[in-house]
Structure formats: C-alpha cells, structure tokens
Design a protein around this motif. Sequence first.
Motif, PDB file in Angstrom:
ATOM      1  N   GLN A   8    -160.169  55.344 -25.239  1.00 52.07           N
ATOM      2  CA  GLN A   8    -160.384  54.233 -24.302  1.00 52.07           C
ATOM      3  C   GLN A   8    -160.141  52.889 -24.991  1.00 52.07           C
ATOM      4  N   LEU A   9    -160.668  52.725 -26.198  1.00 48.39           N
ATOM      5  CA  LEU A   9    -160.452  51.478 -26.927  1.00 48.39           C
ATOM      6  C   LEU A   9    -158.990  51.304 -27.310  1.00 48.39           C
ATOM      7  N   ALA A  10    -158.377  52.378 -27.771  1.00 46.37           N
ATOM      8  CA  ALA A  10    -156.967  52.316 -28.168  1.00 46.37           C
ATOM      9  C   ALA A  10    -156.086  51.958 -26.975  1.00 46.37           C
ATOM     10  N   HIS A  11    -156.351  52.573 -25.827  1.00 44.76           N
ATOM     11  CA  HIS A  11    -155.560  52.283 -24.630  1.00 44.76           C
ATOM     12  C   HIS A  11    -155.771  50.844 -24.167  1.00 44.76           C
ATOM     13  N   ALA A  12    -157.008  50.362 -24.196  1.00 42.15           N
ATOM     14  CA  ALA A  12    -157.287  48.986 -23.780  1.00 42.15           C
ATOM     15  C   ALA A  12    -156.549  48.001 -24.680  1.00 42.15           C
ATOM     16  N   PHE A  13    -156.570  48.251 -25.973  1.00 50.24           N
ATOM     17  CA  PHE A  13    -155.877  47.379 -26.919  1.00 50.24           C
ATOM     18  C   PHE A  13    -154.371  47.413 -26.668  1.00 50.24           C
ATOM     19  N   ALA A  14    -153.811  48.607 -26.550  1.00 51.84           N
ATOM     20  CA  ALA A  14    -152.365  48.759 -26.335  1.00 51.84           C
ATOM     21  C   ALA A  14    -151.937  48.088 -25.030  1.00 51.84           C
ATOM     22  N   GLU A  15    -152.715  48.279 -23.987  1.00 52.01           N
ATOM     23  CA  GLU A  15    -152.380  47.695 -22.692  1.00 52.01           C
ATOM     24  C   GLU A  15    -152.450  46.167 -22.740  1.00 52.01           C
ATOM     25  N   THR A  16    -153.456  45.636 -23.401  1.00 50.02           N
ATOM     26  CA  THR A  16    -153.625  44.193 -23.500  1.00 50.02           C
ATOM     27  C   THR A  16    -152.442  43.535 -24.201  1.00 50.02           C
ATOM     28  N   PHE A  17    -151.896  44.213 -25.210  1.00 45.14           N
ATOM     29  CA  PHE A  17    -150.843  43.600 -26.017  1.00 45.14           C
ATOM     30  C   PHE A  17    -149.456  44.214 -25.804  1.00 45.14           C
ATOM     31  N   GLY A  18    -149.303  45.007 -24.751  1.00 43.15           N
ATOM     32  CA  GLY A  18    -147.998  45.545 -24.404  1.00 43.15           C
ATOM     33  C   GLY A  18    -147.426  46.497 -25.441  1.00 43.15           C
ATOM     34  N   LEU A  19    -148.284  47.324 -26.040  1.00 43.77           N
ATOM     35  CA  LEU A  19    -147.860  48.266 -27.072  1.00 43.77           C
ATOM     36  C   LEU A  19    -147.861  49.684 -26.514  1.00 43.77           C
ATOM     37  N   LEU A  20    -147.255  50.619 -27.253  1.00 44.45           N
ATOM     38  CA  LEU A  20    -147.245  52.019 -26.825  1.00 44.45           C
ATOM     39  C   LEU A  20    -148.660  52.579 -26.820  1.00 44.45           C
ATOM     40  N   PRO A  21    -149.035  53.268 -25.748  1.00 43.00           N
ATOM     41  CA  PRO A  21    -150.348  53.915 -25.726  1.00 43.00           C
ATOM     42  C   PRO A  21    -150.429  55.016 -26.775  1.00 43.00           C
ATOM     43  N   PRO A  22    -151.631  55.378 -27.209  1.00 42.99           N
ATOM     44  CA  PRO A  22    -151.810  56.372 -28.264  1.00 42.99           C
ATOM     45  C   PRO A  22    -151.110  57.700 -28.027  1.00 42.99           C
ATOM     46  N   SER A  23    -151.097  58.216 -26.787  1.00 41.93           N
ATOM     47  CA  SER A  23    -150.461  59.510 -26.537  1.00 41.93           C
ATOM     48  C   SER A  23    -148.965  59.446 -26.815  1.00 41.93           C
ATOM     49  N   GLU A  24    -148.323  58.333 -26.481  1.00 40.53           N
ATOM     50  CA  GLU A  24    -146.897  58.186 -26.746  1.00 40.53           C
ATOM     51  C   GLU A  24    -146.635  58.034 -28.238  1.00 40.53           C
ATOM     52  N   VAL A  25    -147.523  57.356 -28.933  1.00 37.81           N
ATOM     53  CA  VAL A  25    -147.385  57.205 -30.383  1.00 37.81           C
ATOM     54  C   VAL A  25    -147.456  58.566 -31.051  1.00 37.81           C
ATOM     55  N   SER A  26    -148.420  59.389 -30.646  1.00 36.93           N
ATOM     56  CA  SER A  26    -148.578  60.717 -31.234  1.00 36.93           C
ATOM     57  C   SER A  26    -147.327  61.559 -31.019  1.00 36.93           C
ATOM     58  N   LEU A  27    -146.737  61.472 -29.835  1.00 40.00           N
ATOM     59  CA  LEU A  27    -145.529  62.238 -29.563  1.00 40.00           C
ATOM     60  C   LEU A  27    -144.363  61.750 -30.430  1.00 40.00           C
ATOM     61  N   LEU A  28    -144.270  60.443 -30.610  1.00 40.06           N
ATOM     62  CA  LEU A  28    -143.187  59.879 -31.403  1.00 40.06           C
ATOM     63  C   LEU A  28    -143.341  60.178 -32.883  1.00 40.06           C
ATOM     64  N   ARG A  29    -144.565  60.155 -33.378  1.00 38.69           N
ATOM     65  CA  ARG A  29    -144.809  60.306 -34.809  1.00 38.69           C
ATOM     66  C   ARG A  29    -145.227  61.724 -35.206  1.00 38.69           C
ATOM     67  N   GLY A  30    -145.488  62.578 -34.233  1.00 35.67           N
ATOM     68  CA  GLY A  30    -145.870  63.944 -34.527  1.00 35.67           C
ATOM     69  C   GLY A  30    -147.370  64.174 -34.510  1.00 35.67           C
ATOM     70  N   SER A  31    -148.151  63.165 -34.819  1.00 40.15           N
ATOM     71  CA  SER A  31    -149.615  63.242 -34.766  1.00 40.15           C
ATOM     72  C   SER A  31    -150.177  61.874 -35.100  1.00 40.15           C
ATOM     73  N   ALA A  32    -151.487  61.763 -35.132  1.00 37.23           N
ATOM     74  CA  ALA A  32    -152.119  60.480 -35.449  1.00 37.23           C
ATOM     75  C   ALA A  32    -152.290  60.363 -36.965  1.00 37.23           C
ATOM     76  N   GLN A  33    -151.206  60.413 -37.673  1.00 35.71           N
ATOM     77  CA  GLN A  33    -151.263  60.295 -39.131  1.00 35.71           C
ATOM     78  C   GLN A  33    -151.402  58.838 -39.520  1.00 35.71           C
ATOM     79  N   GLY A  34    -151.882  58.592 -40.683  1.00 29.06           N
ATOM     80  CA  GLY A  34    -151.958  57.244 -41.197  1.00 29.06           C
ATOM     81  C   GLY A  34    -153.282  56.553 -40.957  1.00 29.06           C
ATOM     82  N   CYS A  35    -154.262  57.240 -40.395  1.00 27.34           N
ATOM     83  CA  CYS A  35    -155.557  56.620 -40.141  1.00 27.34           C
ATOM     84  C   CYS A  35    -156.622  57.298 -40.977  1.00 27.34           C
TER      85      CYS A  35
END
Length: 87
Positions: A60-87
């Motif tokens: 919910q926080l990740a989506h709110a942040f992404a939506e506010t700043f016009g960035l890719l939502p977390p689910s799309e990032v995971s698909l593009l990068r393979g997983s939520a690596q780097g955190c």
Amino acid sequence: MPSDVTVVQPWTYQVVIPLTGHDVLSRLQKMDSWLTEWEVTYQIGEVDGSVLNLCFATGQLAHAFAETFGLLPPSEVSLLRGSAQGC
C-alpha cells in the motif's frame, strides 16, 4: 513478546526511481518531503548509476508513493527485475 525484542520489517516492496534528467535533485527533494510529511518508513536499496531502489514494508505504501510520483508500481517492477531484489 518481550519488550527488548526488535521486530524487523520485511522490505519486500520496491519502487525504482530513475536518477536521470536535469531535475533529479528537485524530484528527490519532493519525494523526501512527501515521505517525511506522511511519516513513511522506508529503506534505500541498491543504487546503480541510473536508478535508486526505494523499499517499503507494505504494498500500500509502495503503491501510494509510486502513484504520487508517476513511477512504476511494485508489481511491475518485480516483473521487470525478476523479484524485489536490492532491498
């Protein structure tokens, strides 16, 4: 749970922030102000020369942040990068 136990949050939701463009510092300052105003807890993940991974404990926080700043939502990032690596 004993009071001296620290609960560690999983940082499984990430938003990729491009570090490109002439206005990158201004955008990062606006993002920082938003995170501070809403008292959002986050963690900075991997930084490679062109992107910064900002990690959140909830989708919910990740989506709110992404939506506010016009960035890719977390689910799309995971698909593009393979997983939520780097955190």
